[in-house]
Scaffold this active site. Structure first.
Site, PDB file in Angstrom:
ATOM      1  N   GLY A   1      31.008  42.640  30.318  1.00 53.40           N
ATOM      2  CA  GLY A   1      30.506  41.431  31.003  1.00 53.40           C
ATOM      3  C   GLY A   1      31.313  40.217  30.583  1.00 53.40           C
ATOM      4  O   GLY A   1      31.098  39.665  29.502  1.00 53.40           O
TER       5      GLY A   1
ATOM      6  N   MET B   1      28.895  41.788  25.953  1.00 50.29           N
ATOM      7  CA  MET B   1      28.758  40.505  26.649  1.00 50.29           C
ATOM      8  C   MET B   1      29.450  39.342  25.942  1.00 50.29           C
ATOM      9  O   MET B   1      29.572  38.266  26.514  1.00 50.29           O
ATOM     10  CB  MET B   1      27.269  40.175  26.799  1.00 50.29           C
ATOM     11  CG  MET B   1      26.444  41.251  27.481  1.00 50.29           C
ATOM     12  SD  MET B   1      27.054  41.744  29.103  1.00 50.29           S
ATOM     13  CE  MET B   1      26.854  40.229  30.025  1.00 50.29           C
ATOM     14  N   GLY B   2      29.896  39.534  24.701  1.00 49.40           N
ATOM     15  CA  GLY B   2      30.379  38.383  23.935  1.00 49.40           C
ATOM     16  C   GLY B   2      31.831  38.022  24.176  1.00 49.40           C
ATOM     17  O   GLY B   2      32.223  36.871  24.009  1.00 49.40           O
TER      18      GLY B   2
ATOM     19  N   LYS C   1      38.954  37.346  21.504  1.00 49.29           N
ATOM     20  CA  LYS C   1      37.647  37.788  20.993  1.00 49.29           C
ATOM     21  C   LYS C   1      37.574  39.302  21.115  1.00 49.29           C
ATOM     22  O   LYS C   1      38.203  39.899  22.001  1.00 49.29           O
ATOM     23  CB  LYS C   1      36.512  37.167  21.812  1.00 49.29           C
ATOM     24  CG  LYS C   1      36.269  35.699  21.507  1.00 49.29           C
ATOM     25  CD  LYS C   1      34.982  35.253  22.200  1.00 49.29           C
ATOM     26  CE  LYS C   1      34.867  33.751  22.235  1.00 49.29           C
ATOM     27  NZ  LYS C   1      33.738  33.322  23.093  1.00 49.29           N
TER      28      LYS C   1
ATOM     29  N   LYS D   1      32.183  25.890  37.531  1.00 48.80           N
ATOM     30  CA  LYS D   1      31.462  25.554  36.292  1.00 48.80           C
ATOM     31  C   LYS D   1      32.489  25.030  35.303  1.00 48.80           C
ATOM     32  O   LYS D   1      33.500  25.693  35.040  1.00 48.80           O
ATOM     33  CB  LYS D   1      30.747  26.760  35.695  1.00 48.80           C
ATOM     34  CG  LYS D   1      30.034  26.366  34.379  1.00 48.80           C
ATOM     35  CD  LYS D   1      29.089  27.425  33.887  1.00 48.80           C
ATOM     36  CE  LYS D   1      29.792  28.465  33.060  1.00 48.80           C
ATOM     37  NZ  LYS D   1      28.819  29.345  32.365  1.00 48.80           N
TER      38      LYS D   1
HETATM   39  P1  NAD Z   1      26.195  31.524  18.981  1.00 52.67           P
HETATM   40  O1  NAD Z   1      27.215  30.652  18.356  1.00 52.67           O
HETATM   41  O2  NAD Z   1      24.817  31.028  19.174  1.00 52.67           O
HETATM   42  O3  NAD Z   1      26.103  32.891  18.142  1.00 52.67           O
HETATM   43  C1  NAD Z   1      27.287  33.548  17.718  1.00 52.67           C
HETATM   44  C2  NAD Z   1      26.954  34.957  17.308  1.00 52.67           C
HETATM   45  O4  NAD Z   1      28.166  35.616  16.890  1.00 52.67           O
HETATM   46  C3  NAD Z   1      26.016  35.047  16.106  1.00 52.67           C
HETATM   47  O5  NAD Z   1      25.258  36.240  16.222  1.00 52.67           O
HETATM   48  C4  NAD Z   1      26.972  35.138  14.927  1.00 52.67           C
HETATM   49  O6  NAD Z   1      26.397  35.709  13.786  1.00 52.67           O
HETATM   50  C5  NAD Z   1      28.025  36.056  15.532  1.00 52.67           C
HETATM   51  N1  NAD Z   1      29.329  35.963  14.887  1.00 52.67           N
HETATM   52  C6  NAD Z   1      30.008  34.835  14.596  1.00 52.67           C
HETATM   53  N2  NAD Z   1      31.195  35.153  14.016  1.00 52.67           N
HETATM   54  C7  NAD Z   1      31.231  36.514  13.947  1.00 52.67           C
HETATM   55  C8  NAD Z   1      32.177  37.453  13.445  1.00 52.67           C
HETATM   56  N3  NAD Z   1      33.323  37.055  12.898  1.00 52.67           N
HETATM   57  N4  NAD Z   1      31.897  38.788  13.549  1.00 52.67           N
HETATM   58  C9  NAD Z   1      30.720  39.207  14.109  1.00 52.67           C
HETATM   59  N5  NAD Z   1      29.792  38.343  14.592  1.00 52.67           N
HETATM   60  C10 NAD Z   1      30.039  37.036  14.510  1.00 52.67           C
HETATM   61  O7  NAD Z   1      26.842  32.004  20.353  1.00 52.67           O
HETATM   62  P2  NAD Z   1      26.107  32.511  21.663  1.00 52.67           P
HETATM   63  O8  NAD Z   1      25.822  31.354  22.531  1.00 52.67           O
HETATM   64  O9  NAD Z   1      25.021  33.444  21.306  1.00 52.67           O
HETATM   65  O10 NAD Z   1      27.315  33.320  22.370  1.00 52.67           O
HETATM   66  C11 NAD Z   1      27.766  34.545  21.824  1.00 52.67           C
HETATM   67  C12 NAD Z   1      29.052  34.950  22.509  1.00 52.67           C
HETATM   68  O11 NAD Z   1      28.788  35.210  23.893  1.00 52.67           O
HETATM   69  C13 NAD Z   1      30.168  33.907  22.496  1.00 52.67           C
HETATM   70  O12 NAD Z   1      31.404  34.565  22.249  1.00 52.67           O
HETATM   71  C14 NAD Z   1      30.165  33.353  23.909  1.00 52.67           C
HETATM   72  O13 NAD Z   1      31.406  32.816  24.301  1.00 52.67           O
HETATM   73  C15 NAD Z   1      29.804  34.598  24.675  1.00 52.67           C
HETATM   74  N6  NAD Z   1      29.254  34.363  26.024  1.00 52.67           N
HETATM   75  C16 NAD Z   1      29.643  35.204  27.009  1.00 52.67           C
HETATM   76  C17 NAD Z   1      29.161  35.033  28.284  1.00 52.67           C
HETATM   77  C18 NAD Z   1      29.549  35.998  29.367  1.00 52.67           C
HETATM   78  O14 NAD Z   1      29.280  35.738  30.534  1.00 52.67           O
HETATM   79  N7  NAD Z   1      30.127  37.110  29.040  1.00 52.67           N
HETATM   80  C19 NAD Z   1      28.283  33.980  28.569  1.00 52.67           C
HETATM   81  C20 NAD Z   1      27.858  33.153  27.540  1.00 52.67           C
HETATM   82  C21 NAD Z   1      28.346  33.361  26.250  1.00 52.67           C
END
Ligand code: NAD
Length: 319
Positions: free
Chosen positions: A290, A217-218, A224, A66
């Site tokens: 995750g 998951m984030g 991060k 990917k």
């Molecule tokens: P998005 O940009 O749509 O949303 C970002 C979220 O993070 C929002 O809720 C925002 O308010 C919050 N946020 C931003 N800055 C912040 C801070 N300083 N403190 C606290 N919260 C904060 O992003 P998304 O598409 O919803 O993705 C969210 C996260 O998940 C990203 O970090 C992305 O890389 C990660 N992700 C992980 C996987 C995985 O497999 N683990 C897969 C996809 C996405």
């Protein structure tokens, strides 16, 4: 080579398909039939991240990568911040098999991993779901979590409160009461999903009650962080892949601080195959880190290709 565009994915792969595909590949990883290659992830500046997640699944006969990343300026242009494509190759010959739109697939496979962790590790009597984060992925996470437990209520916190009503609308669709709360009220949750792009911990140990399951998951990149390292250190730890958890996952911080050792982290696949019993007692805090592995992407893209072939969809080209 078959091209399966993004617009077809919603009709080809359901959340249930993603759950089954990801559960199967986690089990294959644990049984030694599938492995991920090292992740390439580069910062492009202005918060943009780009990289490659790849692997070989001998059990599922999948090889691929990917390519994609996170582009925080996209939302203002009317696009989602995550952009990715999956490329599949024949594991026997290396010939390209398919190129598949990866945006919806990423959300589906990420939500599936989180839901599998809830299904396998949360208390069966879990009633309150806590959501930390309200971005693009959060809606998928909420829907997937609601499929595996009979939640009676959703409580949610987001750094940017204006994003919460959209998540509230998803809860309403599912018939679940929804309340925006301060982080301190997360002590009421039985399951907490964190899905933010935060660079520093929001959820602290004091915000989590005994017996909670956390799906973090984030955090999928160096730097991060969503939760307090003390919370990670005090939990029973599970992950998709240990090598990613300790380098780019939530556990990276607790490992760096010397609070957690990689040997203390169990692959979720081991719970699926029965090699690990999972939750041992009701008051245990379980935490699934995750990180998102390439094999998840190949698994769901593989489903999309099979369905597209069955229905004569997509565009075949010679390469
Ligand atoms: P998005 O940009 O749509 O949303 C970002 C979220 O993070 C929002 O809720 C925002 O308010 C919050 N946020 C931003 N800055 C912040 C801070 N300083 N403190 C606290 N919260 C904060 O992003 P998304 O598409 O919803 O993705 C969210 C996260 O998940 C990203 O970090 C992305 O890389 C990660 N992700 C992980 C996987 C995985 O497999 N683990 C897969 C996809 C996405």
């Amino acid at each position: 080579m078959l091209i399966v565009p993004e617009a077809l994915i919603a009709d080809l792969v359901s959340p249930e398909d993603a759950f089954a595909a990801v559960e199967a590949v986690f089990a294959a990883m644990d049984a030694g039939g599938a492995y991920n290659f090292p992740v390439v992830r580069e910062a492009l500046g202005e918060g943009r991240q780009y990289g490659f997640k790849s692997g070989l699944d001998r059990t599922g006969h999948l090889l691929g990568v990917k390519a994609g990343g996170y582009f925080p300026g996209n939302a203002a242009k009317g696009m989602i911040n995550h952009q990715s494509s999956v490329f599949l190759f024949d594991p026997d010959t290396g010939r390209p098999v398919a190129m598949v739109g990866g945006n919806l697939l990423t959300a589906l496979r990420t939500a599936a991993a989180s839901a599998i962790s809830i299904d396998r590790l949360a208390r069966t009597d879990a009633k309150v779901l806590g959501m930390v984060g309200a971005g693009h992925q959060a809606a998928f996470q909420l829907r997937a979590a609601a499929r595996v437990r009979r939640f009676e209520k959703v409580i949610a916190w987001n750094l940017h409160p204006d994003m919460l009503p959209r998540l509230g609308a998803v809860a309403a669709e599912l018939g679940l009461p929804f309340e925006a709360v301060p982080l301190e009220r997360m002590v009421e949750a039985d399951v907490i999903v964190t899905i933010t792009s935060s660079p520093a911990a929001s959820l602290m140990a004091a915000h989590v009650s005994p017996g909670t399951h956390l799906a973090c998951m984030g955090t999928d990149t160096v730097g991060k962080q969503e939760v307090d390292p003390a919370l990670v250190a005090g939990a029973s730890l599970f992950t998709d892949e240990v090598a990613q958890s300790v380098t780019i996952g939530e556990a990276q911080h607790a490992v760096k601080a010397g609070l957690v050792d990689a040997t203390a982290i169990t692959p979720l696949g081991a719970v699926i195959t029965g090699r690990h019993r999972g939750r041992a007692f009701d008051s245990e805090v379980t935490l699934f880190d995750g990180t998102g592995v390439g094999l998840q992407d190949l698994a769901v893209a593989g489903r999309a290709v099979v369905r597209a072939q069955e229905r004569g969809l997509g565009s075949a080209i010679d390469v």
